[in-house]
Write an enzyme that holds these catalytic residues in place. Structure first.
Site, mmCIF file in Angstrom:
data_model
loop_
_atom_site.group_PDB
_atom_site.id
_atom_site.type_symbol
_atom_site.label_atom_id
_atom_site.label_comp_id
_atom_site.label_asym_id
_atom_site.label_seq_id
_atom_site.Cartn_x
_atom_site.Cartn_y
_atom_site.Cartn_z
ATOM 1 N NE ARG A 1 -24.243 10.836 -31.303
ATOM 2 C CZ ARG A 1 -24.172 10.794 -29.981
ATOM 3 N NH1 ARG A 1 -23.893 9.642 -29.378
ATOM 4 N NH2 ARG A 1 -24.366 11.862 -29.264
ATOM 5 C CG ASP B 1 8.297 -6.551 -2.020
ATOM 6 O OD1 ASP B 1 8.390 -5.338 -1.736
ATOM 7 O OD2 ASP B 1 9.012 -7.428 -1.499
ATOM 8 C CG HIS C 1 13.673 0.646 6.395
ATOM 9 N ND1 HIS C 1 14.516 -0.194 7.093
ATOM 10 C CD2 HIS C 1 13.405 0.018 5.220
ATOM 11 C CE1 HIS C 1 14.771 -1.272 6.367
ATOM 12 N NE2 HIS C 1 14.102 -1.169 5.228
ATOM 13 C CB SER D 1 -16.647 12.341 -40.963
ATOM 14 O OG SER D 1 -16.924 11.309 -40.032
#
Length: 737
Positions: free
Chosen positions: A127, A532, A584, A37
């Protein structure tokens, strides 16, 4: 007669020189779809000028392999006569196969070059096949023109590219930075051409083509619109194959979850590609309705697909080079392109080690549009290269000369010679204080600012902006480049939208607050927000005990109790973003009342507020103070006094601390039995006081299979700030890295 013969001989020499200047025999060797390309525009230019050039084309490498699309056919379709096809690839797709392929090419190339006898060999890129070409040509005294030298990227490609540079006689580079690199590598400035990338000569006209919908339909089927699909192209990283395969697997998982039409190309032939193809097939990508897996797309059609994509993802150089010309959003994964110059359309995810991180990057980038970037060319590279070829004097000596710089006696302290430190602005929103810090990529706190946290929303946002602007301004003095803002805050947070959904009672007027938008708009920087406790876990993952640990839990012991869970290297947020509310967890049905409204939570026993409550009770009963302690009249009793009393022999204070530690430990046992981490990190000011009792309770109460979990105290001084910074530093978003 002798005079006449000398005149004729001189005329013959002049004619031969003139003929040589008119007809430069050029051999272009192409190894794969990517380098063709870049070389094809040059080949078309050479072919269009038969008066000055003779073109010979040699095809080798993966062009000739069926698994990679037999891409030599597109060279024939472009009406180029292929002089020689060399089968040079030894299959195996591992490190040994790459070495053997280079060796096989070195064995076969001399015979071809002896027959062609080119004046100049054009070699592209980095390459392993190109290294064999350059080595053969250099040893056979054939001049080498190297295209795209001087660039910097990751993997072994860097070393190969620079090795070819040292073998090459002439250099065509794409950017001013690459030109400076070549000069720094002692190459002759007179033999360096800053031309731009040849592929830009084609692709800059791609956006103006009106037939792009037929290209989209051809590759993705009916019903796919421009901007509503993804192009994925990912190659193995030869210096870390195992990690690159894991990263590819995470990328596919993220793309499947993102649920958008995706054109995915098979990887190149580097070591590790076979394993990547196995991953694709294991996940059923070739038969998945959202995916179209292809071996090759012709370049003209491929750039149309990239130009109109909603996003491009992977680690291909196309993402950081060609995609910028269209302003297509790009997610660059891992280190393969580290060092490339990129436009602002590229979001770097250097540590692409979790599916969630890649998915979040897709959310940030998909569907955006950026200004077009021409870092790599202006569309006029080929005319410059042809003019450069015509200027080559074949009578010049073949021997290369290196231009070594003079050794300076003193070192310049000019700012241009000092590298910037990539850094983040970290914000910690606590119940009492608002803190901002400048934190470097290595976790070093360059500067920290602190102010009291205002009580109202308007004052709080204004103060955050003021402190962030002040810190960003002062960052220049520390030679820091700010990459973004990370915010750690109490409460329940939606990190995908940057919104505080519901805050703790400690922070007033802090529900349904969009933090990302006003701060990002004001500072023109990306902004990340999280709870946090989650930030503390991220801090440990990047800078602390959790580095390299796949499953661990962080428990924060401070004013409240919080934490974060890392499971399979990913932070667990939960379906409604309230995972890891460790404070909790209930450890008693009828325990003390908690701020959440329930009873018997860990936070009601072991938090700083709970200890302060118990300390006040003892003090009111004149049972807190012991010899050596003093509480001044204006001083409020706190958890610090309770800990001090326990250390000085107050048995009641000691019992309260033990009960608090036991409640925390029971909660941790529940965590061990639920998510089974290998490590528990105690963070916060109370952590050292709880570590031993937690270890003891775990050894007594946990299941045998869970007792192997290690319990440690964090060594990080600022986990919330470091965690906030880590969110930014894991998404590096500036141009050059």
């Amino acid at each position: 007669e002798l005079y006449y013969m000398n005149i004729q001989k001189q005329k013959k020499v002049i004619m031969e020189k003139s003929y040589r200047k008119k007809k430069l025999r050029i051999c272009v060797a192409t190894c794969n779809r990517a380098d063709y390309s870049k070389l094809a525009p040059i080949m078309f230019g050479i072919k269009a000028d038969p008066e000055n050039f003779d073109l010979e084309v040699v095809v080798l490498g993966s062009h000739l392999i069926d698994d990679y699309g037999n891409t030599y056919r597109m060279i024939e379709q472009d009406d180029f006569d292929i002089h020689t096809k060399l089968h040079t690839i030894v299959r195996g797709e591992d490190e040994s196969a790459m070495v053997e392929s280079v060796g096989l090419a070195l064995v076969k190339l001399p015979d071809v070059l002896n027959r062609l006898r080119p004046d100049v060999m054009i070699v592209h890129g980095d390459r392993f096949d190109a290294l064999a070409l350059a080595t053969s040509a250099a040893l056979m005294n054939i001049r080498i023109l190297h295209v795209e030298g001087g660039e910097v990227s990751g993997t072994i490609d860097d070393s190969i590219r620079h090795a070819i540079t040292k073998l090459a006689h002439y250099h065509v580079c794409c950017t001013r930075t690459a030109e400076q690199h070549l000069i720094a590598m002692c190459e002759d400035n007179n033999r360096i051409l800053l031309a731009g990338c040849p592929s830009y000569d084609k692709l800059l006209s791609a956006m103006n083509k009106e037939d792009y919908m037929s290209v989209l339909k051809n590759w993705l089927g009916e019903g796919v619109n421009a901007g509503d699909y993804i192009v994925a192209l990912q190659h193995p990283v030869t210096t870390n194959i195992k990690h690159s395969i894991k990263m590819f697997e995470l990328t596919l998982d993220a793309l499947i979850s993102f649920n958008k039409k995706t054109l995915i190309l098979f990887p190149n032939i580097d070591a590790g590609s076979k394993e990547m193809v196995r991953v694709m097939r294991k996940k059923g990508i070739e038969h998945h309705p959202n995916f179209r897996a292809v071996k090759h797309v012709p370049f003209e059609q491929f750039i149309q697909m990239v130009a109109h994509a909603g996003c491009m993802i992977g680690n291909s150089s196309c993402g950081v080079r060609e995609a910028g010309a269209f302003g297509t959003p790009v997610i660059n994964l891992g280190t393969r392109q580290t060092g490339r110059e990129t436009g602002e359309n590229v979001l770097h995810v250097r540590d692409a080690d979790t599916q969630n991180k890649i998915f979040h990057a897709l959310e940030l980038q998909f569907g955006k549009r950026y200004p077009c970037s021409k870092i790599y060319g202006d569309g006029n590279a080929v005319p410059r290269i042809l003019k450069f070829l015509k200027s080559i004097d074949l009578d010049e000596p073949m021997q290369k000369k290196f231009c070594f710089p003079p050794v300076k006696e003193c070192f310049s302290q000019d700012i241009d010679h000092v590298l910037e430190t990539q850094s983040a602005l970290a914000v910690d929103l606590g119940g009492t204080n608002l803190r901002v810090a400048i934190i470097s990529m290595k976790g070093e706190i360059m500067k920290k600012y602190s102010q009291s946290n205002p009580n109202t929303y308007e004052e709080r946002i204004a103060l955050i902006l003021k402190m962030c602007v002040e810190a960003a301004t002062e960052a220049v003095r520390f030679n820091c480049r700010i990459l973004g803002v990370g915010i750690s805050t109490g409460g329940r947070v939606n990190p995908h939208k940057g919104v505080v959904l519901h805050s703790t009672k400690l922070i007033q007027e802090w529900n349904s607050v969009d933090l990302r938008t006003p701060i990002s708009d004001a500072l023109h920087l990306p902004v990340w927000v999280d709870n946090d406790g989650n930030c503390a876990a991220l801090a440990e993952k990047k800078f602390g005990h959790g580095k390299g640990v796949e499953n661990f839990v962080t428990v924060i012991t401070g004013t409240g109790i919080g934490g974060g869970i890392i499971h399979h290297n990913e932070l667990v947020h939960g379906s409604t973003f309230c995972a890891a509310e460790l404070g909790h967890i209930m450890v008693s049905l009828d325990g003390p009342e908690c701020l959440c409204g329930s009873r018997g939570c860990i936070e009601a026993y072991a938090s700083g507020m709970a200890l302060q409550r118990e300390a006040k009770k003892l003090h009111d009963e004149d049972m807190l103070l012991v010899e050596g302690m003093l509480v001044k009249n204006e001083e409020s009793v706190s958890a610090v006094h309770l800990i001090q009393a326990a250390k000085l022999g107050n048995s009641k204070a000691d019992n309260i601390l033990r009960a608090a530690g036991a409640a925390l430990a029971v909660g941790i046992v529940n965590i061990l039995h639920t998510v089974n981490p290998s490590l528990v990190i105690l963070s916060g000011v109370l952590a050292p006081h709880y570590e031993n009792i937690v270890k003891h309770v775990v050894s007594q109460r946990a299941l045998t299979s869970a007792q192997g979990a290690n319990v440690v105290t964090s060594e990080l001084e600022e986990p919330a700030l470091l965690g906030a910074a880590s969110m930014v530093l894991d998404y590096t978003t500036r141009r050059i890295y």
